[in-house]
Design a protein around this motif. Structure first.
Motif, PDB file in Angstrom:
ATOM      1  N   ILE A 219     -26.336  -1.739  -5.795  1.00 21.33           N
ATOM      2  CA  ILE A 219     -26.761  -0.828  -4.727  1.00 21.33           C
ATOM      3  C   ILE A 219     -26.813  -1.552  -3.394  1.00 21.33           C
ATOM      4  O   ILE A 219     -26.525  -0.980  -2.347  1.00 21.33           O
ATOM      5  CB  ILE A 219     -28.118  -0.148  -5.038  1.00 21.33           C
ATOM      6  CG1 ILE A 219     -28.528   0.709  -3.846  1.00 21.33           C
ATOM      7  CG2 ILE A 219     -29.197  -1.138  -5.410  1.00 21.33           C
ATOM      8  CD1 ILE A 219     -29.714   1.574  -4.035  1.00 21.33           C
ATOM      9  N   GLY A 220     -27.142  -2.858  -3.420  1.00 20.60           N
ATOM     10  CA  GLY A 220     -27.323  -3.580  -2.172  1.00 20.60           C
ATOM     11  C   GLY A 220     -26.384  -4.761  -2.035  1.00 20.60           C
ATOM     12  O   GLY A 220     -26.051  -5.415  -3.024  1.00 20.60           O
ATOM     13  N   TYR A 221     -25.947  -5.018  -0.797  1.00 19.78           N
ATOM     14  CA  TYR A 221     -25.070  -6.161  -0.496  1.00 19.78           C
ATOM     15  C   TYR A 221     -25.722  -6.920   0.645  1.00 19.78           C
ATOM     16  O   TYR A 221     -25.849  -6.406   1.759  1.00 19.78           O
ATOM     17  CB  TYR A 221     -23.672  -5.668  -0.118  1.00 19.78           C
ATOM     18  CG  TYR A 221     -23.049  -4.842  -1.218  1.00 19.78           C
ATOM     19  CD1 TYR A 221     -22.229  -5.441  -2.179  1.00 19.78           C
ATOM     20  CD2 TYR A 221     -23.325  -3.485  -1.333  1.00 19.78           C
ATOM     21  CE1 TYR A 221     -21.688  -4.684  -3.203  1.00 19.78           C
ATOM     22  CE2 TYR A 221     -22.781  -2.724  -2.355  1.00 19.78           C
ATOM     23  CZ  TYR A 221     -21.971  -3.331  -3.290  1.00 19.78           C
ATOM     24  OH  TYR A 221     -21.445  -2.588  -4.314  1.00 19.78           O
ATOM     25  N   PHE A 222     -26.127  -8.151   0.354  1.00 21.93           N
ATOM     26  CA  PHE A 222     -26.960  -8.883   1.297  1.00 21.93           C
ATOM     27  C   PHE A 222     -26.158  -9.813   2.203  1.00 21.93           C
ATOM     28  O   PHE A 222     -25.154 -10.404   1.788  1.00 21.93           O
ATOM     29  CB  PHE A 222     -27.969  -9.748   0.531  1.00 21.93           C
ATOM     30  CG  PHE A 222     -29.019  -8.942  -0.173  1.00 21.93           C
ATOM     31  CD1 PHE A 222     -30.209  -8.619   0.460  1.00 21.93           C
ATOM     32  CD2 PHE A 222     -28.810  -8.490  -1.479  1.00 21.93           C
ATOM     33  CE1 PHE A 222     -31.177  -7.868  -0.185  1.00 21.93           C
ATOM     34  CE2 PHE A 222     -29.776  -7.741  -2.137  1.00 21.93           C
ATOM     35  CZ  PHE A 222     -30.961  -7.435  -1.484  1.00 21.93           C
ATOM     36  N   SER A 223     -26.681  -9.939   3.426  1.00 14.92           N
ATOM     37  CA  SER A 223     -26.276 -11.013   4.317  1.00 14.92           C
ATOM     38  C   SER A 223     -27.482 -11.946   4.413  1.00 14.92           C
ATOM     39  O   SER A 223     -28.572 -11.598   3.953  1.00 14.92           O
ATOM     40  CB  SER A 223     -25.953 -10.452   5.699  1.00 14.92           C
ATOM     41  OG  SER A 223     -27.137  -9.942   6.290  1.00 14.92           O
ATOM     42  N   GLY A 224     -27.284 -13.123   5.022  1.00 16.46           N
ATOM     43  CA  GLY A 224     -28.418 -14.040   5.194  1.00 16.46           C
ATOM     44  C   GLY A 224     -29.560 -13.347   5.934  1.00 16.46           C
ATOM     45  O   GLY A 224     -30.733 -13.483   5.575  1.00 16.46           O
ATOM     46  N   THR A 225     -29.200 -12.564   6.965  1.00 19.93           N
ATOM     47  CA  THR A 225     -30.216 -11.880   7.778  1.00 19.93           C
ATOM     48  C   THR A 225     -30.957 -10.830   6.957  1.00 19.93           C
ATOM     49  O   THR A 225     -32.194 -10.744   6.993  1.00 19.93           O
ATOM     50  CB  THR A 225     -29.550 -11.171   8.984  1.00 19.93           C
ATOM     51  OG1 THR A 225     -28.724 -12.117   9.665  1.00 19.93           O
ATOM     52  CG2 THR A 225     -30.584 -10.628   9.945  1.00 19.93           C
ATOM     53  N   SER A 226     -30.198 -10.026   6.182  1.00 25.41           N
ATOM     54  CA  SER A 226     -30.861  -8.936   5.456  1.00 25.41           C
ATOM     55  C   SER A 226     -31.663  -9.468   4.274  1.00 25.41           C
ATOM     56  O   SER A 226     -32.726  -8.949   3.939  1.00 25.41           O
ATOM     57  CB  SER A 226     -29.850  -7.873   5.017  1.00 25.41           C
ATOM     58  OG  SER A 226     -29.108  -8.256   3.889  1.00 25.41           O
ATOM     59  N   MET A 227     -31.156 -10.544   3.655  1.00 21.31           N
ATOM     60  CA  MET A 227     -31.877 -11.130   2.519  1.00 21.31           C
ATOM     61  C   MET A 227     -33.192 -11.743   3.019  1.00 21.31           C
ATOM     62  O   MET A 227     -34.250 -11.587   2.396  1.00 21.31           O
ATOM     63  CB  MET A 227     -30.987 -12.180   1.861  1.00 21.31           C
ATOM     64  CG  MET A 227     -31.283 -12.434   0.401  1.00 21.31           C
ATOM     65  SD  MET A 227     -30.037 -13.542  -0.287  1.00 21.31           S
ATOM     66  CE  MET A 227     -30.721 -13.824  -1.909  1.00 21.31           C
ATOM     67  N   THR A 228     -33.112 -12.407   4.170  1.00 20.85           N
ATOM     68  CA  THR A 228     -34.321 -12.987   4.759  1.00 20.85           C
ATOM     69  C   THR A 228     -35.323 -11.886   5.098  1.00 20.85           C
ATOM     70  O   THR A 228     -36.522 -12.007   4.799  1.00 20.85           O
ATOM     71  CB  THR A 228     -33.958 -13.800   6.019  1.00 20.85           C
ATOM     72  OG1 THR A 228     -33.068 -14.850   5.640  1.00 20.85           O
ATOM     73  CG2 THR A 228     -35.189 -14.407   6.675  1.00 20.85           C
ATOM     74  N   ALA A 229     -34.832 -10.786   5.684  1.00 16.95           N
ATOM     75  CA  ALA A 229     -35.722  -9.671   6.054  1.00 16.95           C
ATOM     76  C   ALA A 229     -36.442  -9.124   4.820  1.00 16.95           C
ATOM     77  O   ALA A 229     -37.646  -8.853   4.834  1.00 16.95           O
ATOM     78  CB  ALA A 229     -34.915  -8.558   6.718  1.00 16.95           C
ATOM     79  N   CYS A 230     -35.681  -8.993   3.744  1.00 20.58           N
ATOM     80  CA  CYS A 230     -36.205  -8.465   2.489  1.00 20.58           C
ATOM     81  C   CYS A 230     -37.320  -9.361   1.932  1.00 20.58           C
ATOM     82  O   CYS A 230     -38.389  -8.881   1.546  1.00 20.58           O
ATOM     83  CB  CYS A 230     -35.024  -8.442   1.520  1.00 20.58           C
ATOM     84  SG  CYS A 230     -35.078  -7.187   0.311  1.00 20.58           S
ATOM     85  N   PHE A 231     -37.066 -10.662   1.889  1.00 22.43           N
ATOM     86  CA  PHE A 231     -38.054 -11.605   1.352  1.00 22.43           C
ATOM     87  C   PHE A 231     -39.298 -11.664   2.237  1.00 22.43           C
ATOM     88  O   PHE A 231     -40.424 -11.736   1.745  1.00 22.43           O
ATOM     89  CB  PHE A 231     -37.432 -13.000   1.183  1.00 22.43           C
ATOM     90  CG  PHE A 231     -36.666 -13.160  -0.097  1.00 22.43           C
ATOM     91  CD1 PHE A 231     -35.462 -12.499  -0.289  1.00 22.43           C
ATOM     92  CD2 PHE A 231     -37.160 -13.955  -1.129  1.00 22.43           C
ATOM     93  CE1 PHE A 231     -34.757 -12.616  -1.479  1.00 22.43           C
ATOM     94  CE2 PHE A 231     -36.464 -14.079  -2.325  1.00 22.43           C
ATOM     95  CZ  PHE A 231     -35.268 -13.418  -2.498  1.00 22.43           C
ATOM     96  N   GLU A 232     -39.079 -11.624   3.555  1.00 18.57           N
ATOM     97  CA  GLU A 232     -40.235 -11.708   4.458  1.00 18.57           C
ATOM     98  C   GLU A 232     -41.109 -10.469   4.341  1.00 18.57           C
ATOM     99  O   GLU A 232     -42.337 -10.555   4.390  1.00 18.57           O
ATOM    100  CB  GLU A 232     -39.758 -11.930   5.902  1.00 18.57           C
ATOM    101  CG  GLU A 232     -39.247 -13.369   6.071  1.00 18.57           C
ATOM    102  CD  GLU A 232     -38.746 -13.686   7.476  1.00 18.57           C
ATOM    103  OE1 GLU A 232     -38.528 -12.731   8.250  1.00 18.57           O
ATOM    104  OE2 GLU A 232     -38.558 -14.890   7.774  1.00 18.57           O
ATOM    105  N   ARG A 233     -40.475  -9.305   4.152  1.00 15.74           N
ATOM    106  CA  ARG A 233     -41.273  -8.088   3.970  1.00 15.74           C
ATOM    107  C   ARG A 233     -42.078  -8.135   2.678  1.00 15.74           C
ATOM    108  O   ARG A 233     -43.089  -7.445   2.535  1.00 15.74           O
ATOM    109  CB  ARG A 233     -40.380  -6.844   3.974  1.00 15.74           C
ATOM    110  CG  ARG A 233     -39.994  -6.415   5.400  1.00 15.74           C
ATOM    111  CD  ARG A 233     -39.102  -5.198   5.362  1.00 15.74           C
ATOM    112  NE  ARG A 233     -39.758  -4.031   4.830  1.00 15.74           N
ATOM    113  CZ  ARG A 233     -39.173  -3.105   4.063  1.00 15.74           C
ATOM    114  NH1 ARG A 233     -37.896  -3.224   3.729  1.00 15.74           N
ATOM    115  NH2 ARG A 233     -39.843  -2.069   3.632  1.00 15.74           N
ATOM    116  N   ALA A 234     -41.604  -8.948   1.725  1.00 16.11           N
ATOM    117  CA  ALA A 234     -42.341  -9.093   0.465  1.00 16.11           C
ATOM    118  C   ALA A 234     -43.389 -10.196   0.555  1.00 16.11           C
ATOM    119  O   ALA A 234     -44.015 -10.545  -0.445  1.00 16.11           O
ATOM    120  CB  ALA A 234     -41.363  -9.387  -0.669  1.00 16.11           C
ATOM    121  N   GLY A 235     -43.560 -10.750   1.764  1.00 16.41           N
ATOM    122  CA  GLY A 235     -44.593 -11.776   1.943  1.00 16.41           C
ATOM    123  C   GLY A 235     -44.164 -13.161   1.515  1.00 16.41           C
ATOM    124  O   GLY A 235     -45.013 -14.023   1.249  1.00 16.41           O
TER     125      GLY A 235
END
Ligand SMILES: [Zn+2]
Length: 392
Positions: A219-235
């Protein structure tokens, strides 16, 4: 590109999401091969309607239906049959062991499959491993490794963990941020574990004609920016993102220690705007590519030959499905012996083993993954087949 209403980015939660590529009715399971041609042709299908986030560059299939995706029995996506992939996994394990001083430590792997990689990471003296995967078949693999046939995070992990790794799972999850939060919640508050995650690199699919990597199961295809955003939103505190496997994979390291995030060492660093520009060109590129191969196939057909599609994984299966009627002169081939004699979802092609190709009149060999090109050229030569070997 058209914008998508009422849909926020799964990675950064932005509402600026626009569609850029639509592939209707592709097989839901590119990595499931079927016992008969009829079953293969009747395999479940779903729409691939890809959209990109203008703010972080995250790509998602907005037509994704989690109900369609159930990991069927007979799921066969193990890449461990390829020496090239095996070498990569070994080198990655050596790197993780050395950088994180894992000798004598404890490694946890989420979605560990049958434990092949976990075994490599736990190869130092005294390292212990714990793997989690509902698909685990239950055969013990080593005294120092325990695998649980369940999802990680169902209950708290109260043992030590120096490394928590998870490879090629996050792209399957339709709620990546809650998933990462559950991983964090399962670890002790004071955990000093390094979190290592690996996913397909969206930049590779967007940039290098890797359009075949867009498959329904992801469902998802990550870039460095989007993967970082995802992890940061998870704390989680991200320290590094980088490419591996000739740019096809993207790796990230993070910590669950509650410390404030700092600078992320990121390589490469495509901006979201660069990713969006690449996405905008993809529909036209795909149309051109398919037209090119239809022309080349016509030449092979006129010469009375056939085309070997080398690699009956997701790329080969998607390619066969997109080629329509022209795929009738294709013979999918795979070095994984478990795929031999099974049938490709959607088109119903029968998968051959390399040894079966000798009498097929192969005039053209299409390499679905350029990483394996050298390996394949060698095998084609060994089989005595005189044919052009070309990357798609
Ligand atoms: Zn986003």
């Amino acid at each position: 590109m058209s914008s998508v209403d009422n849909l926020n980015c799964l990675a950064c939660d932005s509402g600026h999401v626009t569609k850029f590529l639509n592939l209707a009715q592709v097989p839901v399971f590119c990595n499931v091969l079927w016992d008969t041609a009829d079953e293969a042709k009747a395999a479940p299908r779903g729409d691939l309607d890809l959209a990109i986030c203008q703010d972080c560059g995250h790509v998602a299939n907005v037509a994704f239906d989690p109900e369609l995706v159930r990991y069927a029995e007979g799921y066969e996506n193990s890449l461990h049959h390829s020496p090239r992939f095996q070498q990569y996994a070994e080198a990655l394990a050596v790197d993780l062991r050395a950088r994180h001083h894992l000798a004598g430590g404890q490694v946890v792997e989420i979605a560990c499959g049958q434990g092949d990689f976990l075994k490599l990471v736990c190869a130092d003296e005294g390292t212990r491993g714990s793997g989690f995967d509902p698909s685990f078949r239950g055969e013990p693999i080593a005294d120092h490794i325990e695998i649980y046939g369940e999802y990680f995070g169902v209950r708290p992990w109260d043992q030590a963990a120096d490394l928590v790794c998870c490879r090629h799972a996050l792209e399957h999850i339709d709620t990546p941020v809650p998933f990462l939060k559950s991983v964090r919640a399962a670890l002790p508050d004071e955990s000093t574990a390094v979190l290592f995650f690996e996913v397909p690199n969206s930049l590779y699919s967007l940039r290098d004609g890797g359009v075949w990597d867009f498959i329904y199961e992801h469902i998802g295809y990550f870039s460095g920016t989007s993967m970082t955003a995802c992890f940061e939103r998870a704390g989680l505190r991200v320290t590094r993102t980088w490419e591996t496997f000739d740019g096809q994979f993207l790796c990230l390291e993070a910590h669950a220690d509650g410390q404030p995030g700092g600078e992320v060492e990121a390589s490469p660093v495509p901006t979201p705007a660069e990713l969006v520009a690449l996405a905008e060109g993809l529909s036209r590129q795909l149309a051109e590519l398919l037209a090119h191969w239809k022309t080349e196939f016509a030449k092979v057909r006129d010469a009375g030959g056939k085309v070997a599609i080398w690699g009956a994984g997701s790329k080969g299966v998607t390619f066969l499905n997109l080629m329509g009627d022209d795929a009738d002169l294709c013979v999918p081939v795979d070095i994984n012996p478990q795929k031999r004699g099974l049938y490709v979802a959607g088109t119903g092609h029968r998968v051959a083993a390399p040894a079966d190709l000798a009498d097929e009149g192969i005039k053209l060999v299409l390499v679905m993954n350029p990483v394996y090109a050298a390996e394949i050229v060698g095998m084609v030569k060994q089989l005595g087949i005189v044919a052009d070997v070309v990357g798609v």
